[in-house]
Design a protein around this motif. Structure first.
Motif, PDB file in Angstrom:
ATOM      1  N   ASP A  25      66.346  85.408  46.599  1.00 26.46           N
ATOM      2  CA  ASP A  25      67.100  86.132  46.229  1.00 26.46           C
ATOM      3  C   ASP A  25      65.313  86.301  45.046  1.00 26.46           C
ATOM      4  O   ASP A  25      65.567  87.755  44.572  1.00 26.46           O
ATOM      5  N   LEU A  26      64.851  85.780  45.401  1.00 23.90           N
ATOM      6  CA  LEU A  26      63.450  85.697  44.607  1.00 23.90           C
ATOM      7  C   LEU A  26      62.721  86.871  45.438  1.00 23.90           C
ATOM      8  O   LEU A  26      61.851  87.834  45.319  1.00 23.90           O
ATOM      9  N   THR A  27      62.906  87.162  47.253  1.00 24.95           N
ATOM     10  CA  THR A  27      61.908  87.380  47.970  1.00 24.95           C
ATOM     11  C   THR A  27      61.290  89.281  47.417  1.00 24.95           C
ATOM     12  O   THR A  27      60.542  89.127  48.064  1.00 24.95           O
ATOM     13  N   SER A  28      62.966  89.753  47.204  1.00 23.77           N
ATOM     14  CA  SER A  28      62.048  91.163  46.839  1.00 23.77           C
ATOM     15  C   SER A  28      62.264  91.527  45.587  1.00 23.77           C
ATOM     16  O   SER A  28      62.015  92.418  45.568  1.00 23.77           O
ATOM     17  N   HIS A  29      61.756  90.371  44.740  1.00 24.00           N
ATOM     18  CA  HIS A  29      61.251  90.141  43.302  1.00 24.00           C
ATOM     19  C   HIS A  29      59.961  90.926  43.826  1.00 24.00           C
ATOM     20  O   HIS A  29      58.991  91.097  44.102  1.00 24.00           O
ATOM     21  N   ALA A  50      56.746  79.995  45.669  1.00 23.58           N
ATOM     22  CA  ALA A  50      55.595  79.949  46.691  1.00 23.58           C
ATOM     23  C   ALA A  50      56.547  79.900  47.943  1.00 23.58           C
ATOM     24  O   ALA A  50      56.117  81.044  48.687  1.00 23.58           O
ATOM     25  N   ARG A  51      57.819  79.427  47.956  1.00 26.52           N
ATOM     26  CA  ARG A  51      58.645  79.486  49.512  1.00 26.52           C
ATOM     27  C   ARG A  51      58.454  80.979  49.548  1.00 26.52           C
ATOM     28  O   ARG A  51      58.923  82.067  50.134  1.00 26.52           O
ATOM     29  N   ALA A  67      58.253  86.731  52.079  1.00 23.24           N
ATOM     30  CA  ALA A  67      57.833  87.677  51.575  1.00 23.24           C
ATOM     31  C   ALA A  67      56.815  88.552  52.356  1.00 23.24           C
ATOM     32  O   ALA A  67      56.824  89.337  52.829  1.00 23.24           O
ATOM     33  N   MET A  68      55.930  87.520  52.516  1.00 24.54           N
ATOM     34  CA  MET A  68      54.664  88.016  53.414  1.00 24.54           C
ATOM     35  C   MET A  68      54.895  87.538  54.233  1.00 24.54           C
ATOM     36  O   MET A  68      54.285  88.695  55.418  1.00 24.54           O
ATOM     37  N   ALA A  69      55.618  86.577  55.427  1.00 24.78           N
ATOM     38  CA  ALA A  69      56.063  87.382  56.573  1.00 24.78           C
ATOM     39  C   ALA A  69      56.809  88.761  56.434  1.00 24.78           C
ATOM     40  O   ALA A  69      56.786  89.145  58.388  1.00 24.78           O
ATOM     41  N   GLU A  70      57.974  89.029  55.754  1.00 22.39           N
ATOM     42  CA  GLU A  70      58.162  89.991  56.189  1.00 22.39           C
ATOM     43  C   GLU A  70      57.510  91.033  56.154  1.00 22.39           C
ATOM     44  O   GLU A  70      57.638  92.178  56.794  1.00 22.39           O
ATOM     45  N   LEU A  71      57.135  91.896  54.879  1.00 21.60           N
ATOM     46  CA  LEU A  71      55.713  92.584  55.313  1.00 21.60           C
ATOM     47  C   LEU A  71      54.434  93.005  56.830  1.00 21.60           C
ATOM     48  O   LEU A  71      54.345  93.797  56.722  1.00 21.60           O
TER      49      LEU A  71
END
Length: 104
Positions: free
Chosen positions: A18-22, A78-79, A84-88
């Motif tokens: 839920d937070l990853t795309s914030h 943090a997770r 998000a780093m991995a997705e980018l």
């Protein structure tokens, strides 16, 4: 050495997703994707595990940028940044989504 047990709430993985795309999480991920591997090793171990220092820094930055919002669990912010780093980078995420089983 005794076995280590990690128990995760069933909603832990969802709270990360839920937070990853914030926007603040994405901004932090973009900033960290420019860091050297040596710099990241202080913040992230085993490629996906945030250090206590990173958990604290990520929580503080997120709260500062969002007017006080916090992650649902310790380490959620943090997770989410690591995910998000991995997705980018176009890499698959290795974040926990189910409660961990007892280590033998």
């Amino acid at each position: 050495m005794p076995a280590t047990v990690t128990a995760l709430a069933p909603t832990f993985g969802k709270s990360i997703s839920d937070l990853t795309s914030h926007p603040v999480i994405v901004e932090m991920a973009e900033d960290l994707n420019g860091a050297s591997p040596d710099m990241l090793s202080v913040l992230i171990t085993n490629g996906t595990d945030p250090t206590t220092r990173f958990i604290t820094l990520a929580n503080d930055r997120f709260a500062e940028r969002t007017g006080g919002e916090r992650g649902l669990f310790i380490g959620t912010v943090a997770r989410a940044v690591i995910t998000a780093m991995a997705e980018l980078r176009g890499e698959p995420s290795a974040q926990p989504t189910e409660p961990a089983e007892r280590a033998q």
